[in-house]
Write a protein that holds these residues in place. Structure first.
Motif, mmCIF file in Angstrom:
data_model
loop_
_atom_site.group_PDB
_atom_site.id
_atom_site.type_symbol
_atom_site.label_atom_id
_atom_site.label_comp_id
_atom_site.label_asym_id
_atom_site.label_seq_id
_atom_site.Cartn_x
_atom_site.Cartn_y
_atom_site.Cartn_z
ATOM 1 N N UNK A 176 0.853 -1.190 0.000
ATOM 2 C CA UNK A 176 0.000 0.000 0.000
ATOM 3 C C UNK A 176 0.887 1.237 0.000
ATOM 4 N N UNK A 177 0.451 2.256 -0.743
ATOM 5 C CA UNK A 177 1.185 3.508 -0.790
ATOM 6 C C UNK A 177 0.497 4.571 0.050
ATOM 7 N N UNK A 178 1.235 5.618 0.375
ATOM 8 C CA UNK A 178 0.664 6.711 1.168
ATOM 9 C C UNK A 178 -0.347 7.522 0.368
ATOM 10 N N UNK A 179 -0.363 7.353 -0.948
ATOM 11 C CA UNK A 179 -1.268 8.103 -1.815
ATOM 12 C C UNK A 179 -2.592 7.367 -2.069
ATOM 13 N N UNK A 180 -2.937 6.451 -1.176
ATOM 14 C CA UNK A 180 -4.167 5.647 -1.252
ATOM 15 C C UNK A 180 -4.124 4.634 -2.395
#
Length: 143
Positions: free
Chosen positions: A112-116
């Motif tokens: 998962x990325x911090x940018x959703x």
């Protein structure tokens, strides 16, 4: 935007497993859609002449049906940001009968990325366990 919430998805979570059936008519439709009429995808004689057991599915069709499963899970095709496949390992044979060929597709959240965003790892195998494509990933945007 995806109907799947970012906070409801965890790394390692299996999001789906499904058996996809492809029949010769599906291959012929795909030949026409992508203008790829290579004989190994529709003609048994040609497929066998190059050492294949029978007609095989297009690698790009295998990618498309697997990616469509992910977009269906998201309930939004626009939430698919991209995909990649690093190799085709084993052909998906599609015999000329009502049963067709079967592709067992499994998808697991790889990261998962911090940018959703999330990266979904896809495995696709034949019923006898042979890997059809490797390094398959779909990057998606979650709600």
């Amino acid at each position: 935007m995806s109907a799947i919430a970012y906070d409801d998805v965890t790394v390692g979570q299996q999001i789906l497993e499904e058996v996809i059936t492809l029949r010769r008519v599906d291959l012929l439709r795909y030949c026409g859609a992508c203008s790829d009429f290579t004989g190994t995808h529709w003609n048994e004689r040609i497929a066998k002449s190059v050492g294949l057991p029978d007609v095989i599915s297009h690698g790009t069709l295998n990618i498309a049906v697997a990616t469509r499963m992910v977009s269906d899970w998201l309930d939004d095709p626009a939430a698919v940001l991209g995909y990649e496949v690093t190799r085709f390992s084993h052909p998906l044979v599609v015999p000329d009968n009502d049963e067709g060929g079967h592709l067992i597709v499994r998808a697991v959240v790889e990261g998962k990325g911090e940018d959703r965003s999330a990266v979904i790892r896809i495995t696709a195998k034949t019923p006898d366990g042979k890997q059809v494509m490797g390094g398959a990933r779909v990057t998606v945007r979650l709600a």
